[in-house]
Design a protein around this motif. Structure first.
Motif, PDB file in Angstrom:
ATOM      1  N   TRP A  74       0.841  -1.205   0.000  1.00  0.00           N
ATOM      2  CA  TRP A  74       0.000   0.000   0.000  1.00  0.00           C
ATOM      3  C   TRP A  74       0.870   1.247   0.000  1.00  0.00           C
ATOM      4  N   LEU A  75       1.917   1.215   0.847  1.00  0.00           N
ATOM      5  CA  LEU A  75       2.793   2.384   0.917  1.00  0.00           C
ATOM      6  C   LEU A  75       3.452   2.639  -0.437  1.00  0.00           C
ATOM      7  N   ILE A  76       3.962   1.550  -1.048  1.00  0.00           N
ATOM      8  CA  ILE A  76       4.618   1.711  -2.353  1.00  0.00           C
ATOM      9  C   ILE A  76       3.631   2.275  -3.378  1.00  0.00           C
ATOM     10  N   ALA A  77       2.388   1.768  -3.343  1.00  0.00           N
ATOM     11  CA  ALA A  77       1.386   2.243  -4.293  1.00  0.00           C
ATOM     12  C   ALA A  77       1.134   3.730  -4.096  1.00  0.00           C
ATOM     13  N   LYS A  78       1.059   4.159  -2.839  1.00  0.00           N
ATOM     14  CA  LYS A  78       0.803   5.581  -2.580  1.00  0.00           C
ATOM     15  C   LYS A  78       1.980   6.438  -3.032  1.00  0.00           C
ATOM     16  N   ILE A  79       3.203   5.933  -2.774  1.00  0.00           N
ATOM     17  CA  ILE A  79       4.380   6.692  -3.210  1.00  0.00           C
ATOM     18  C   ILE A  79       4.354   6.851  -4.731  1.00  0.00           C
ATOM     19  N   CYS A  80       4.030   5.745  -5.429  1.00  0.00           N
ATOM     20  CA  CYS A  80       4.000   5.808  -6.891  1.00  0.00           C
ATOM     21  C   CYS A  80       2.937   6.787  -7.365  1.00  0.00           C
ATOM     22  N   PHE A  81       1.798   6.807  -6.670  1.00  0.00           N
ATOM     23  CA  PHE A  81       0.732   7.732  -7.046  1.00  0.00           C
ATOM     24  C   PHE A  81       1.208   9.178  -6.930  1.00  0.00           C
ATOM     25  N   VAL A  82       1.860   9.498  -5.799  1.00  0.00           N
ATOM     26  CA  VAL A  82       2.317  10.880  -5.610  1.00  0.00           C
ATOM     27  C   VAL A  82       3.394  11.224  -6.631  1.00  0.00           C
ATOM     28  N   LEU A  83       4.284  10.249  -6.914  1.00  0.00           N
ATOM     29  CA  LEU A  83       5.317  10.499  -7.925  1.00  0.00           C
ATOM     30  C   LEU A  83       4.680  10.760  -9.281  1.00  0.00           C
ATOM     31  N   PHE A  84       3.629   9.987  -9.577  1.00  0.00           N
ATOM     32  CA  PHE A  84       2.925  10.201 -10.841  1.00  0.00           C
ATOM     33  C   PHE A  84       2.350  11.614 -10.897  1.00  0.00           C
ATOM     34  N   LEU A  85       1.830  12.093  -9.749  1.00  0.00           N
ATOM     35  CA  LEU A  85       1.318  13.469  -9.705  1.00  0.00           C
ATOM     36  C   LEU A  85       2.420  14.463 -10.063  1.00  0.00           C
ATOM     37  N   PHE A  86       3.628  14.230  -9.515  1.00  0.00           N
ATOM     38  CA  PHE A  86       4.736  15.157  -9.800  1.00  0.00           C
ATOM     39  C   PHE A  86       5.027  15.193 -11.307  1.00  0.00           C
ATOM     40  N   LEU A  87       5.028  13.997 -11.922  1.00  0.00           N
ATOM     41  CA  LEU A  87       5.302  13.948 -13.368  1.00  0.00           C
ATOM     42  C   LEU A  87       4.183  14.635 -14.139  1.00  0.00           C
ATOM     43  N   TRP A  88       2.969  14.411 -13.677  1.00  0.00           N
ATOM     44  CA  TRP A  88       1.794  14.998 -14.310  1.00  0.00           C
ATOM     45  C   TRP A  88       1.876  16.532 -14.251  1.00  0.00           C
ATOM     46  N   PHE A  89       2.268  17.048 -13.081  1.00  0.00           N
ATOM     47  CA  PHE A  89       2.422  18.505 -12.933  1.00  0.00           C
ATOM     48  C   PHE A  89       3.376  19.025 -13.991  1.00  0.00           C
ATOM     49  N   ARG A  90       4.488  18.284 -14.154  1.00  0.00           N
ATOM     50  CA  ARG A  90       5.507  18.773 -15.073  1.00  0.00           C
ATOM     51  C   ARG A  90       4.973  18.825 -16.492  1.00  0.00           C
ATOM     52  N   ALA A  91       4.146  17.836 -16.860  1.00  0.00           N
ATOM     53  CA  ALA A  91       3.628  17.820 -18.226  1.00  0.00           C
ATOM     54  C   ALA A  91       2.504  18.825 -18.412  1.00  0.00           C
ATOM     55  N   THR A  92       1.938  19.343 -17.321  1.00  0.00           N
ATOM     56  CA  THR A  92       0.732  20.149 -17.430  1.00  0.00           C
ATOM     57  C   THR A  92       0.972  21.647 -17.281  1.00  0.00           C
ATOM     58  N   PHE A  93       1.718  22.041 -16.247  1.00  0.00           N
ATOM     59  CA  PHE A  93       1.737  23.459 -15.903  1.00  0.00           C
ATOM     60  C   PHE A  93       2.898  24.190 -16.539  1.00  0.00           C
ATOM     61  N   PRO A  94       2.670  25.426 -16.979  1.00  0.00           N
ATOM     62  CA  PRO A  94       3.782  26.251 -17.437  1.00  0.00           C
ATOM     63  C   PRO A  94       4.605  26.727 -16.235  1.00  0.00           C
ATOM     64  N   ARG A  95       5.839  27.087 -16.503  1.00  0.00           N
ATOM     65  CA  ARG A  95       6.735  27.464 -15.410  1.00  0.00           C
ATOM     66  C   ARG A  95       6.299  28.780 -14.767  1.00  0.00           C
ATOM     67  N   TYR A  96       6.411  28.824 -13.447  1.00  0.00           N
ATOM     68  CA  TYR A  96       6.116  30.055 -12.718  1.00  0.00           C
ATOM     69  C   TYR A  96       7.232  31.062 -12.937  1.00  0.00           C
ATOM     70  N   ARG A  97       6.843  32.352 -12.876  1.00  0.00           N
ATOM     71  CA  ARG A  97       7.880  33.372 -12.917  1.00  0.00           C
ATOM     72  C   ARG A  97       8.445  33.506 -11.513  1.00  0.00           C
ATOM     73  N   TYR A  98       9.711  33.960 -11.391  1.00  0.00           N
ATOM     74  CA  TYR A  98      10.358  33.884 -10.087  1.00  0.00           C
ATOM     75  C   TYR A  98       9.660  34.721  -9.018  1.00  0.00           C
ATOM     76  N   ASP A  99       9.250  35.949  -9.365  1.00  0.00           N
ATOM     77  CA  ASP A  99       8.607  36.775  -8.337  1.00  0.00           C
ATOM     78  C   ASP A  99       7.273  36.168  -7.920  1.00  0.00           C
ATOM     79  N   GLN A 100       6.622  35.452  -8.854  1.00  0.00           N
ATOM     80  CA  GLN A 100       5.359  34.800  -8.497  1.00  0.00           C
ATOM     81  C   GLN A 100       5.598  33.632  -7.552  1.00  0.00           C
ATOM     82  N   ILE A 101       6.730  32.936  -7.737  1.00  0.00           N
ATOM     83  CA  ILE A 101       7.060  31.845  -6.816  1.00  0.00           C
ATOM     84  C   ILE A 101       7.210  32.396  -5.408  1.00  0.00           C
ATOM     85  N   MET A 102       7.958  33.495  -5.297  1.00  0.00           N
ATOM     86  CA  MET A 102       8.209  34.068  -3.978  1.00  0.00           C
ATOM     87  C   MET A 102       6.917  34.578  -3.347  1.00  0.00           C
ATOM     88  N   ARG A 103       6.069  35.214  -4.187  1.00  0.00           N
ATOM     89  CA  ARG A 103       4.819  35.731  -3.669  1.00  0.00           C
ATOM     90  C   ARG A 103       3.956  34.590  -3.148  1.00  0.00           C
TER      91      ARG A 103
END
Lengths: 217, 342
Positions: free
Chosen positions: B283-312
Motif C-alpha cells: 500500500w505504501l509503495i502504491a501511494k508513493i508511486c501515485f504521488v510520484l505520478f502526480l509530480f510527473l503529471w504537474f511537469r507535463a501540465t503546468f507552465p513554469r512560474y515566474r520567479y517573483d510569483q514563486i516568492m509571492r
C-alpha cells in the motif's frame, strides 16, 4: 573504552578541529562552512547526552537557517583577506584576556558542586526507552517557565518587526504587478472583436480600429 | 545469522546496521534510476510520443545506459573554481536525501531507527540540502551559476517555512513527532480518516511547496533545461548527474513523506476484506508511486512560474494559509468537534 566513549572522542575531535579552523581558515566561506561542521558535530554530541530535541533544533535552526543566511552574506562580500589580518597583534592582548576569562568561567562551572550533583560524573540520568525528551521539555516550558518563555518570544517578535521596519524601503522605481488587478480583468477590458467580412478586404480604416499597444497594456 | 554474530563479536551491531542501510539505499537508487525512466515515458505518452524505447525491451535499460554514459564523461573542473568545494557540493546535495531514509517507516516494524522525533529529524536533515546548491554556485567561481544558486537557495529556504508549518499541523493532529505514531493515528474505517481530509489546506500547501522545495516543474527555475542558467552550469559528467540523482531522490522522499503524513502510509484504502489482504508495505509503495505520478503529471501540465510569483506564492499565500489553519485546528480541538481532527 566502550562504544559511547569512542563516539564521544570521535565527535569531540572533529568539533575541536572544526572550531579551530573557523578562526584559522583564510577564506571566510571556508570559515563559515567549518562553523557549520562545528554546529553539526555539537548536535551529535548533544544526542549522546540524551538532549535529542535540542540537538535536532540546533541543526534545524542554526545549520538549516542561520548559517545559510550567513553564507549568503559572506559569499556576496568582496573581502580583502590581508586587510582583515592587519590588526591581529594589536588586538591580541584583548582577545587573550577575553579567552582566559571565558576559560576560567567554564572551569568554575564545571568544577562547581551542582554540576556533578546527580552522581553520574556529569553524565545525564539515563532514562528508559519510553521517556520522551520533547514532552518533558514542552511540559516545563508551558507550565513552570511559561512567563519567561512568553517574554522571550515577545522580545523576538519585537526584534523581527524592528529589523523589518529598519530595512524596509519603498522604492519608487520598482515594477511590480498587482495580482488582484490581474485577476479582476475581464475580456472586454483587453479585447475588441472586429467583424471582418470575407468578401470585403480589410480597409486601412479597419486597421486603425485594432486596439493600440497603449490600450492593451 | 548466529554464526556471523559470533564471528564478528562486538562489531556485529555496526555490520548489521550497515547491511540494513544497504538494503534501504540500494532499492532507493534503483528507484531513482527508474523514476527518470518513468518520467520520460509518462510525459512522452502525455505528449503523444512514445518515449525511450530503443535500449532493451520497452526501453527498460535506458537509465542504465544513461548512467554508463555519464560515468564515462569527463568531469571538467573550471580553472578558477575552488576544487574541493566544487566536488563537495554534489555530495552535500545527495547526502541529506539519503540520510532522511534512516527514520522512514515502511511498516510499523520495518524501520531502521524508530526514533521519537523522526519528523523533526527529517525536517532538520532536509534543511541541509540547500548547502549543496549554494556551494555549487559559489565554488564554480562564475557569475551565472552564482546567481542561479542564489535564486534556488532563496526558493528552497522560503518554501521550507510553509512546509514546516504544514508538518506542524500534522503533528498537532497526531500528537506525536514519531512517523509510526502519526500513521497509526490515521487508522480508521476508510481513506476518509487519513489526514488529507481534516488537514486539507495543509495537504495542498504541503504538496505544492514540496514540489517547489525539490525544484521541480512548475517551480524549476533552478535548472529549466534549455532556458535558464542554473547553479550547476559549470558541472559535467557524473558530478552533474549527482545533482539530478539528488533531485529524484528528494522526489521519492517527499512522495514518501506525503504518503505517510497525509495519505495513511501503509494503511489500506478501506479497512475490510479484499483490501486488508494486501500487505501494508505494498500500500505504501502504491501511494508513493501515485504521488510520484502526480509530480510527473504537474511537469507535463503546468507552465513554469515566474520567479517573483514563486516568492509571492510562498510568502504571501502559503504561510498565512498555514498559520490560519493551525489556529483553526488548535481552536477546534478544544470544542466537542475536536475528534474530527485527531
Amino acid at each position: 573504552m566502550n562504544l559511547e566513549t569512542m563516539i564521544f572522542y570521535f565527535f569531540a575531535a572533529i568539533l575541536l578541529f572544526a572550531a579551530a579552523r573557523v578562526v584559522t581558515a583564510r577564506n571566510p566561506v571556508h570559515s563559515a562552512l567549518f562553523l557549520v561542521l562545528a554546529f553539526f558535530t555539537a548536535a551529535a554530541l548533544w544526542v549522546t547526552l540524551e538532549a535529542e530535541f535540542l540537538a535536532i533544533t540546533l541543526v534545524l535552526v542554526y545549520v538549516g537557517a542561520v548559517m545559510v543566511l550567513f553564507l549568503f552574506v559572506v559569499m556576496m562580500l568582496d573581502i580583502n583577506y590581508d586587510l582583515l589580518r592587519e590588526g591581529f597583534w594589536s588586538n591580541f592582548p584583548l582577545a587573550l584576556t577575553v579567552a582566559v576569562l571565558m576559560a576560567a568561567e567554564m572551569t568554575l562551572v564545571l568544577a562547581g558542586r551542582n554540576f556533578w550533583a546527580n552522581g553520574n560524573g556529569g553524565a545525564p540520568n539515563v532514562h528508559g526507552p519510553g521517556y520522551s525528551n520533547i514532552k518533558e521539555l514542552g511540559r516545563q516550558i508551558y507550565t513552570e517557565y511559561v512567563y519567561p518563555f512568553e517574554i522571550a518570544s515577545i522580545i523576538l517578535l519585537v526584534a523581527i518587526v524592528a529589523a523589518i521596519a529598519l530595512t524596509l524601503r519603498h522604492r519608487k522605481d520598482t515594477k511590480y504587478q498587482d495580482p488582484a488587478a490581474q485577476i479582476a480583468v475581464r475580456r472586454n477590458d483587453r479585447l475588441r472583436i472586429i467583424p471582418v467580412q470575407p468578401d470585403n478586404k480589410l480597409r486601412p480604416q479597419a486597421a486603425d480600429a485594432t486596439p493600440s499597444a497603449e490600450q492593451q497594456s | 545469522m548466529e554464526f556471523f554474530q559470533s564471528l564478528l563479536g562486538p562489531f556485529w551491531p555496526v555490520v548489521w546496521t550497515l547491511v540494513k542501510i544497504v538494503a534501504i539505499v540500494a532499492p532507493l537508487l534503483l528507484g531513482v534510476a527508474y523514476v527518470t525512466y518513468a518520467e520520460r515515458k509518462v510525459i512522452g505518452y502525455m505528449q503523444v510520443r512514445i518515449g525511450p524505447n530503443r535500449v532493451g525491451p520497452l526501453g527498460l535499460l535506458q537509465p542504465i545506459a544513461d548512467g554508463l554514459k555519464l560515468m564515462m564523461k569527463e568531469i571538467i573542473i573550471p580553472s578558477g573554481a575552488n576544487k574541493k568545494l566544487f566536488l563537495l557540493a554534489p555530495v552535500l546535495c545527495m547526502a541529506p536525501a539519503l540520510i532522511a531514509w534512516a527514520v522512514i517507516p515502511f511498516t510499523p516494524e520495518l524501520v531502521l531507527a524508530n526514533i521519537d522525533a523522526s519528523l523533526l529529524f527529517i525536517m532538520a536533515i532536509t534543511s541541509m540540502g540547500v548547502y549543496g546548491v549554494v556551494l555549487a554556485g559559489w565554488a564554480s567561481n562564475s557569475k551565472y551559476p552564482f546567481l542561479g544558486a542564489m535564486r534556488s537557495a532563496a526558493q528552497i529556504v522560503s518554501y521550507e517555512i510553509a512546509m514546516g508549518f504544514a508538518l506542524v499541523g500534522v503533528l498537532m493532529a497526531a500528537q506525536s513527532l514519531n512517523l509510526v505514531e502519526i500513521v497509526k493515528a490515521q487508522q480508521g474505517a476508510s481513506f476518509f480518516s487519513w489526514y488529507w481530509l481534516p488537514l486539507f489546506p495543509l495537504f495542498l500547501v504541503y504538496m505544492i511547496s514540496s514540489v517547489a522545495e525539490i525544484n521541480r516543474a512548475p517551480f524549476d527555475v533552478a535548472e529549466g533545461e534549455s532556458e535558464i542558467v542554473g547553479f550547476h552550469a559549470e558541472y559535467s559528467g557524473m558530478a552533474f548527474a549527482v545533482f539530478f540523482l539528488a533531485e529524484y531522490a528528494n522526489m521519492i522522499l517527499v512522495a514518501t513523506l506525503s504518503s505517510l503524513l497525509f495519505l495513511g502510509g501503509w494503511l489500506p484504502l478501506f479497512d475490510f476484506a479484499p483490501f486488508t489482504w494486501i500487505p501494508g508495505f505494498f500500500w505504501l509503495i502504491a501511494k508513493i508511486c501515485f504521488v510520484l505520478f502526480l509530480f510527473l503529471w504537474f511537469r507535463a501540465t503546468f507552465p513554469r512560474y515566474r520567479y517573483d510569483q514563486i516568492m509571492r506564492l510562498g510568502w504571501k499565500v502559503f504561510i498565512p494559509v498555514t498559520l490560519v489553519w493551525l489556529l483553526f485546528i488548535g481552536g477546534m480541538m478544544q470544542t466537542p468537534l475536536g475528534y474530527l481532527f485527531h
